[in-house]
Design an enzyme around this catalytic site. Structure first.
Site, PDB file in Angstrom:
ATOM      1  CE1 TYR A   1     -12.527  -2.095  -6.576  1.00 19.27           C
ATOM      2  CE2 TYR A   1     -11.878   0.143  -7.146  1.00 19.27           C
ATOM      3  CZ  TYR A   1     -11.554  -1.181  -6.933  1.00 19.27           C
ATOM      4  OH  TYR A   1     -10.255  -1.600  -7.089  1.00 19.27           O
TER       5      TYR A   1
ATOM      6  N   PRO B   1      -9.472  -7.496  -1.935  1.00 22.46           N
ATOM      7  CG  PRO B   1      -7.758  -5.970  -2.412  1.00 22.46           C
ATOM      8  CD  PRO B   1      -9.257  -6.088  -2.298  1.00 22.46           C
TER       9      PRO B   1
ATOM     10  CG  HIS C   1      -9.429  -2.833  -4.199  1.00 18.96           C
ATOM     11  ND1 HIS C   1      -8.440  -1.889  -4.035  1.00 18.96           N
ATOM     12  CD2 HIS C   1      -8.955  -3.685  -5.139  1.00 18.96           C
ATOM     13  CE1 HIS C   1      -7.428  -2.169  -4.842  1.00 18.96           C
ATOM     14  NE2 HIS C   1      -7.715  -3.256  -5.514  1.00 18.96           N
TER      15      HIS C   1
ATOM     16  CB  SER D   1      -2.727  -6.931  -9.789  1.00 11.23           C
ATOM     17  OG  SER D   1      -2.216  -5.768  -9.179  1.00 11.23           O
ATOM     18  CD  GLN D   2       5.525  -6.465 -10.297  1.00  9.34           C
ATOM     19  OE1 GLN D   2       6.605  -6.925 -10.007  1.00  9.34           O
ATOM     20  NE2 GLN D   2       5.394  -5.514 -11.183  1.00  9.34           N
TER      21      GLN D   2
END
Length: 720
Positions: free
Chosen positions: A121, A134, A360, A576-577
């Protein structure tokens, strides 16, 4: 590291960034942590959690070669193999760096935390919207009048204050792992950054700043953004939280104030949508004026933002709502009605487009999900309290934040607006709800739903592009102190063998062999998942080795200059789940220009996919990817059914019904089945959410690490 004491007059950090009043007080406070630098720790544990283990050098290098061989040409791989052997030679660079990492492991709570946070990041110079932040998209609301959206916002703020009370009193239950190592407590640190941190832009690296201080009071205000203006809304007055009626009264005042054309100021929030270096420079210009410093201070110290968006004018569906959450629609819509440095921005659109934008760096998706689900369930389960409770008398009015904008700022705003508009035009989004089946069907095949979907994503990419690529799937390592995530490398050799068999059209590979390949791919994916969630995957380890070499001021080792290392970190497929127990979904953008972002949310009878790419790339198309994904999921289902029925002829032949349906109705793939909730308009102005059973409310991680008992059996070499 602990920030040293500094003079209260000092307004420039070690990175050359001018600081607001709150930052100066933070940096002047003894023992005040800045979250991108971890406090040194000995062997003592944090909440009794173990430290993140350090894998053996040999294991990581062997796995690295295995993960990369099928992604490289023979010539590339031969060179990489030679470079790796040199790196691991006895007495060589690899052993030296490993020994230094072992020292760091012994002296820190989490040896990879600083390297990971900076690499993932804070060193990233790209703009936050689309590239990094996100979003969670709520079910579309159906507001009948402008007051309804304000009521929704007031109720939401009330839920935020309730959740903040749980955090402040440390009353939030500790998350525990499910499935593999079930019952293991998980690190809760990320939850306490939801409303107490912000991301400070820097010319070369950002800083994740903590708000806690014995000098500074707890923040007692939120910032409301409306028509690109920012307003301070005090939510705690004289140690008492405002009730919902007072919150609504304030929001109505803010809406009226924002409508005043004479008072309207430039959309300063647009600057936060710019690249991080550019925003750091713009912020330095703003900081020259005391009025701007005070306004920045109020924003950066607030609990969160509530963004009251104008109607976008677009026809709302899942895809358009995801796009609007990610970039606000640009300068012509609500792109300036944001402040992207804050971790939590709750968006309430006048047209019912609602959700959360998340910065994030402070926490992972599961923390966002848990908080958001609490809020939506609070709003469903707690009736709107607009009448009860006495109001605080003499309420201070909301305050508009003021800005002094020299010509230089106007130029920077125009530049930021232009770049955001290019982002808006570039984003290629497709949100698809796959209703053919969900995770219950996959479980009946005795397969992990997450592993199954990952193999389906590999099949979709291969169908579109005819090759495998480095794939990222985030895996929680919250079993360990300060644990964030590591990478599950889903592009396994076993997955490649399966997708080739499914696409090459060769009759020589029969269904039984394809099924064996699918099971082998699922097993390989599951085994790597176990490595990742237990701290034994390769990506964090390689990052640590590279980071320690940089700290030692060594010439970059050849392994990190090798072409294979570049390819391994070009995550063309970023997945990503993000499972939820409330009917909402997560979206994010690709991480490379020619890549896809693929977020998925498996439910019992359907799966929500949110796929993103960039129009500017001639190599990608989100719609084509989704079409290939749907085809692959149907093919995998049919394969499972065929093999099941051929091995057990007594089973009812449900697959014949599905196949007949496909043959007799050529347009059935394009139809969205009407679910009971779709056919009835909910008349409430509260969120129209679908709630599942209470025992489903605990979800562990961005990747579904609840692999049931089969995960443990696979780790032990057995069968589920």
């Amino acid at each position: 590291m602990i920030r040293p004491k500094c003079s209260s007059a000092q307004r420039v950090s070690s990175r050359g960034v001018q600081l607001s009043l709150s930052e100066r007080l933070l940096l002047c406070t003894a023992n005040m942590p800045v979250l991108d630098q971890e406090p040194s720790k000995g062997s003592g544990s944090r909440d009794g959690l173990p430290k993140l283990p350090l894998p053996a050098l040999k294991d990581t290098l062997d796995m690295y070669l295995r993960c990369m061989k099928h992604l490289l040409t023979e010539e590339q791989f031969n060179k990489t193999q030679h470079v790796v052997e040199q790196f691991r030679a006895p007495g060589g660079v690899g052993e030296l760096l490993q020994s230094k990492l072992m020292e760091k492991r012994d002296n820190k709570a989490n040896w990879v935390y600083d390297y990971w946070l900076n690499d993932m990041y804070l060193n990233n110079r790209l703009a936050l919207p689309v590239n990094s932040s996100p979003v969670m998209v709520f079910p579309q609301q159906h507001f009948k009048a402008p007051i309804d959206s304000l009521r929704f916002a007031a109720h939401l703020i009330s839920g935020v204050l309730e959740y903040k009370t749980l955090l402040d009193s440390r009353s939030l239950p500790v998350d525990c792992a499910r499935g593999q190592l079930a019952g293991t407590p998980l690190c809760m640190e990320q939850y306490y950054r939801l409303f107490t941190s912000y991301r400070l832009p820097g010319p070369e690296r950002d800083t994740l700043v903590a708000q806690e201080s014995s000098v500074m009071p707890e923040p007692e205000h939120i910032i409301v953004a409306c028509k690109n203006q920012f307003f301070v809304l005090d939510v705690v007055i004289n140690f008492r939280r405002l009730n919902e009626r007072d919150l609504l009264t304030h929001l109505e005042k803010i809406a009226r104030m924002a409508d005043s054309e004479e008072e309207r100021l430039p959309p300063i929030g647009l600057l936060t949508s710019d690249g991080r270096t550019e925003w750091a420079e713009s912020r330095s210009v703003l900081m020259r004026e005391s009025t701007n410093r005070d306004s920045l201070d109020m924003i950066e110290r607030c609990l969160c933002l509530v963004c009251l968006d104008d109607a976008s004018g677009l026809e709302l569906n899942d895809t358009t709502q995801a796009m609007l959450m990610l970039h606000g629609g640009g300068v012509a819509k609500n792109g300036g009605n944001r402040w992207y440095d804050k971790p939590m921005q709750f968006v309430v659109g006048a047209d019912g487009c609602c959700g959360v934008v998340c910065e994030h760096s402070a926490f992972e998706g599961i923390v966002l999900v848990q908080c958001t689900e609490y809020l939506l369930k609070y709003m469903i389960g707690s009736p709107s309290k607009l009448v009860r409770a006495a109001s605080v008398s003499e309420l201070p009015a909301p305050r508009r934040l003021r800005w002094k904008c020299p010509p230089e700022i106007h130029k920077l705003l125009a530049s930021a607006a232009d770049k955001l508009q290019r982002q808006v035009k570039n984003l290629d989004m497709n949100v698809h709800k796959f209703y053919d089946y969900g995770k219950e069907f996959i479980k009946k095949q005795k397969m992990s739903p997450d592993a199954y979907i990952q193999v389906a994503l590999q099949l979709a990419y291969y169908r579109c592009h005819g090759r495998p690529v480095s794939t990222y799937e985030s895996a929680s390592i919250r079993r360990f102190q300060r644990g964030r995530v590591d990478n599950i490398r889903s592009a396994t050799p076993e997955a490649l063998a399966f997708v080739k068999a499914m696409t090459d059209g060769k009759p020589s590979t029969n269904d039984t062999e394809k099924m064996e390949m699918l099971q082998s791919a699922i097993t390989a994916q599951t085994k790597y998942t176990i490595l990742a969630i237990t701290g034994m995957a390769i990506d964090n380890h390689l990052l640590g080795l590279r980071g320690i070499a940089h700290e030692l001021k060594m010439e970059k080792p050849e392994i990190f200059k090798d072409e294979a290392h570049l390819i391994s970190n070009q995550f063309i497929l970023s997945t990503s789940q993000v499972p939820t127990t409330v009917e909402m979904f997560c979206s994010y953008g690709p991480v490379v220009p020619n890549g896809y972002g693929a977020c998925y949310n498996p439910q019992s009878d359907h799966i929500i996919f949110s796929v993103s790419s960039f129009h500017e790339s001639s190599q990608t198309c989100s719609t084509e990817f989704v079409n290939s994904l749907v085809q692959g999921l149907q093919d995998m289902r049919d394969l499972c059914n065929k093999c099941k029925f051929s091995s057990d002829p007594k089973q009812p032949r449900q697959s014949q019904t599905l196949e007949t349906h496909t043959q007799t109705d050529p347009n059935w793939q394009n139809k969205t089945p009407q679910r009971p909730t779709d056919m009835t308009k909910n008349q409430q102005t509260l969120p129209q959410v679908l709630l599942k059973t209470p025992d489903q409310t605990k979800v562990e991680a961005q990747t579904q690490t609840s692999l049931q008992e089969e995960a443990q059996a696979l780790k032990n070499g057995g069968k589920s």
